[in-house]
Design a protein around this motif. Structure first.
Motif, PDB file in Angstrom:
ATOM      1  N   ASP A  24       1.511  -2.228   2.447  1.00 29.15           N
ATOM      2  CA  ASP A  24       2.582  -2.951   3.146  1.00 29.15           C
ATOM      3  C   ASP A  24       3.975  -2.422   2.815  1.00 29.15           C
ATOM      4  N   LEU A  25       4.165  -2.004   1.577  1.00 26.57           N
ATOM      5  CA  LEU A  25       5.527  -1.648   1.155  1.00 26.57           C
ATOM      6  C   LEU A  25       5.773  -0.140   1.128  1.00 26.57           C
ATOM      7  N   GLY A  26       4.729   0.656   1.314  1.00 28.67           N
ATOM      8  CA  GLY A  26       4.946   2.098   1.408  1.00 28.67           C
ATOM      9  C   GLY A  26       5.019   2.840   0.097  1.00 28.67           C
ATOM     10  N   PHE A  27       4.617   2.197  -1.014  1.00 27.08           N
ATOM     11  CA  PHE A  27       4.534   2.951  -2.266  1.00 27.08           C
ATOM     12  C   PHE A  27       3.557   4.110  -2.079  1.00 27.08           C
ATOM     13  N   ASP A  28       3.799   5.221  -2.730  1.00 30.19           N
ATOM     14  CA  ASP A  28       2.890   6.367  -2.624  1.00 30.19           C
ATOM     15  C   ASP A  28       1.603   6.139  -3.405  1.00 30.19           C
ATOM     16  N   ALA A  29       1.682   5.391  -4.483  1.00 34.33           N
ATOM     17  CA  ALA A  29       0.496   5.106  -5.299  1.00 34.33           C
ATOM     18  C   ALA A  29       0.748   3.844  -6.101  1.00 34.33           C
ATOM     19  N   ALA A  30      -0.335   3.179  -6.431  1.00 33.31           N
ATOM     20  CA  ALA A  30      -0.245   1.994  -7.288  1.00 33.31           C
ATOM     21  C   ALA A  30      -1.397   2.040  -8.272  1.00 33.31           C
ATOM     22  N   ASN A  85      -2.752  -3.116  -3.476  1.00 31.26           N
ATOM     23  CA  ASN A  85      -2.898  -2.883  -2.035  1.00 31.26           C
ATOM     24  C   ASN A  85      -1.632  -3.264  -1.273  1.00 31.26           C
ATOM     25  N   TRP A  86      -1.023  -4.351  -1.679  1.00 28.87           N
ATOM     26  CA  TRP A  86       0.234  -4.773  -1.040  1.00 28.87           C
ATOM     27  C   TRP A  86       1.298  -3.678  -1.193  1.00 28.87           C
ATOM     28  N   LEU A  87       1.366  -3.101  -2.386  1.00 24.34           N
ATOM     29  CA  LEU A  87       2.382  -2.068  -2.650  1.00 24.34           C
ATOM     30  C   LEU A  87       2.180  -0.849  -1.750  1.00 24.34           C
ATOM     31  N   THR A  88       0.938  -0.369  -1.688  1.00 21.70           N
ATOM     32  CA  THR A  88       0.701   0.874  -0.936  1.00 21.70           C
ATOM     33  C   THR A  88       0.559   0.619   0.564  1.00 21.70           C
ATOM     34  N   LYS A 116      11.017  -4.620   2.788  1.00 19.92           N
ATOM     35  CA  LYS A 116      10.290  -5.866   3.016  1.00 19.92           C
ATOM     36  C   LYS A 116      10.317  -6.675   1.730  1.00 19.92           C
ATOM     37  N   TYR A 117      10.221  -7.965   1.882  1.00 17.44           N
ATOM     38  CA  TYR A 117      10.187  -8.795   0.679  1.00 17.44           C
ATOM     39  C   TYR A 117       9.247  -9.955   0.902  1.00 17.44           C
ATOM     40  N   LYS A 118       8.775 -10.519  -0.203  1.00 21.05           N
ATOM     41  CA  LYS A 118       7.877 -11.665  -0.140  1.00 21.05           C
ATOM     42  C   LYS A 118       8.414 -12.714  -1.098  1.00 21.05           C
ATOM     43  N   VAL A 119       8.473 -13.941  -0.627  1.00 23.62           N
ATOM     44  CA  VAL A 119       8.908 -15.026  -1.492  1.00 23.62           C
ATOM     45  C   VAL A 119       7.721 -15.963  -1.715  1.00 23.62           C
ATOM     46  N   ASP A 120       7.462 -16.224  -2.972  1.00 17.06           N
ATOM     47  CA  ASP A 120       6.328 -17.056  -3.384  1.00 17.06           C
ATOM     48  C   ASP A 120       6.918 -18.430  -3.716  1.00 17.06           C
ATOM     49  N   VAL A 121       6.658 -19.408  -2.847  1.00 18.64           N
ATOM     50  CA  VAL A 121       7.345 -20.701  -2.951  1.00 18.64           C
ATOM     51  C   VAL A 121       6.454 -21.747  -3.619  1.00 18.64           C
ATOM     52  N   VAL A 122       6.960 -22.353  -4.661  1.00 18.14           N
ATOM     53  CA  VAL A 122       6.306 -23.496  -5.303  1.00 18.14           C
ATOM     54  C   VAL A 122       7.130 -24.719  -4.925  1.00 18.14           C
ATOM     55  N   LYS A 123       6.469 -25.782  -4.470  1.00  8.86           N
ATOM     56  CA  LYS A 123       7.239 -26.928  -3.976  1.00  8.86           C
ATOM     57  C   LYS A 123       7.462 -27.979  -5.054  1.00  8.86           C
TER      58      LYS A 123
END
Lengths: 340, 340
Positions: A192-198, A187-190, A303-310
């Motif tokens: 938020d990011l504009g992929f045509d299909a996932a 869902n994020w790909l299609t 767009k990009y997403k960063v997944d941060v582990v502290k």
């Protein structure tokens, strides 16, 4: 001021299968002050990448493997604390490969200064403007050679590289199709990011799902995974398809020899080109690519997403997220506070 | 004059494993006289090629597979007997894909006239100046992109294509190394054709023998075989190596899925390029290549050997020689007498 303590993860033994925290040992030692031409850096972000697993395997690879007893290798971003080199001053933001440690004292020539004139948050340099973004950029554009109207399929599409590959494919007028392992990622790909299909490769009948997502066949496969995914894709490539071999994460945790794809002969039948690349070879061309990616970012096309582990302590656990599919976007460890 | 009889081999059923004579049926029928724009040809040479085995397998491939009941497909050279097209006259030497039969009546547009102005024997057109020679030429030069001083290794090196690949590699200033399955073949490669080294893959420890023959590693692999040979070669490729995927004869007789090479990841580590090609795509470029190959032939820089089996009846048996390693050089069936 008392000498700060440097905490490090060092490789204790070569992992068998998935990385275990016990494959690393935790060291604490006094920070060494820089000598002439050296710089002392405090780590802020440590990049976790699938290639980390290659580096600790005793196999033929593109750099020397990390030796047992050495600080674990890793790409990092940090702040200059003390400098004995004219090109660097305290407060400068730099990147380098000083690895899994809170501080590093190293020759200035091993550091790259992060430009301060772009209005982007620091984490962009771990992702879209860093080696990850460069991998997507050069892999797709230089090796893949996309043409308008072609279909680009990318595996590990919700990962750091894959999520950018699909967006660059869209910028170039291609149909972008992503493979990922959860509906949330798809869902994020299609959405938020504009992929045509996932395609959720875990819940679908893969060959049928890919055929539906790629009704005109596959012209470019940006391959991060290998294994069954690559094998299925090979059955649906078009004539003169290009397979950009960026990674084979399906193999990295295997201790048995992994065969190549069963549909290998399709490369012959379709006159396809399969080409491996390593982003380090493109370093001299980074400035131009960073400028173009930054422009697309400013225009809202990327767009990009960063997944941060502290906390550095988490690195040996978190690196496995890259293989279990737990993270979305770029996985980093935040080692210390962001510079103000 | 009584109507001559045309004898043919038709595909009776798809082979399982090696081809059996019973996979084909022998037909005799009256020769059909050509209608408008058609030509009647008498076969002289029938080319036997590893790709014949692909054509009768029900698998994805670069042309439609031969259908059960059809005349077996094959590249042939023959003499025009009767012509109803202005471009062809009785006595003209022509080539085409009219298959495993003594005569063919077919549209003139499916024929290519063999130039009569070159002082070469007719069998040169089955080998060095025919599709076989074109395969070696374009595969090595266009896909392989050899540079002076590089090492080129070719499998099935005593075969029709491989024996020319090594000689062209020498012309381009490369080190040429061949793999073959008998000492007789290896001696032919080094003593007669000028290969720098030849390895008997059946009697040597393959990885060590290749390492000795390629002390500077492998820059180009012209691959005709696949299987264990390709796998071993992959462990010794240099950075930015090119693997010209011309054939995978190790797979063609297998009825089980054959995995790709176990050292597939080497393509990534060495940033190698593996590219499949099919010679049919290069037909528009043949004239230039034929001219250059003919020049090298006249200068004594290229040698070729044609292995002639007499009689169309032998075709189903002889085609297996390509896989058992019995033939040296270009394998052809001589179907009828040479033109005077």
């Amino acid at each position: 001021m008392s000498q700060p303590i440097n905490r490090q993860w060092r490789l204790k033994n070569r992992p068998v299968g998935m990385i275990d925290e016990n494959d690393f040992s935790w060291h604490e030692e006094a920070v060494r002050q820089p000598e002439k031409d050296e710089v002392l850096v405090r780590s802020v972000y440590l990049s976790l990448d699938p290639t980390n697993r290659i580096w600790i395997t005793d196999m033929p690879q593109y750099m020397e493997p990390v030796q047992v007893g050495d600080v674990m290798r890793g790409i990092a971003i940090g702040v200059v604390e003390t400098s004995e080199h004219a090109n660097f001053a305290p407060g400068d933001i730099v990147s380098g490969m000083w690895g899994w440690q809170e501080y590093a004292t190293l020759p200035a020539q091993q550091l790259t200064k992060i430009p301060s004139d772009l209005p982007v948050p620091l984490d962009a340099w771990t992702s879209v403007l860093g080696p990850t973004g460069m991998t997507a950029y050069f892999g797709l554009l230089d090796i893949g050679q996309p043409k308008q109207g072609e279909t680009v399929i990318v595996s590990a599409a919700a990962g750091a590289v894959g999520s950018l590959v699909g967006q660059i494919a869209k910028i170039k007028g291609c149909r972008a199709v992503g493979l990922a392992g959860t509906d949330e990622k798809c869902n994020w790909l299609t959405n938020d990011l504009g992929f045509d299909a996932a395609v959720n490769y875990k819940t679908t009948e893969l060959d049928k799902a890919i055929a539906e997502a790629c009704p005109d066949g596959i012209d470019i496969n940006f391959e991060n995974v290998g294994g069954k995914i690559l094998d299925t894709i090979l059955t649906q490539i078009n004539m003169r398809a290009r397979i950009v071999l960026c990674g084979l994460i399906a193999n990295y945790n295997s201790d048995e020899p992994v065969p190549g794809p069963y549909h290998f002969a399709q490369i012959l039948m379709q006159r396809a080109r399969l080409e491996g690349f390593i982003i380090l070879d493109y370093i001299p061309q980074f400035p131009h690519a960073i400028a173009e990616m930054a422009t697309w970012l400013a225009e809202g096309k990327l767009k990009y997403k960063v997944d941060v582990v502290k906390g550095l302590k988490e690195a040996p656990t978190a690196v496995n997220y890259l293989f279990t599919g737990r993270n979305i976007g770029k996985l980093v460890v935040q080692v210390s506070d962001l510079p103000k």
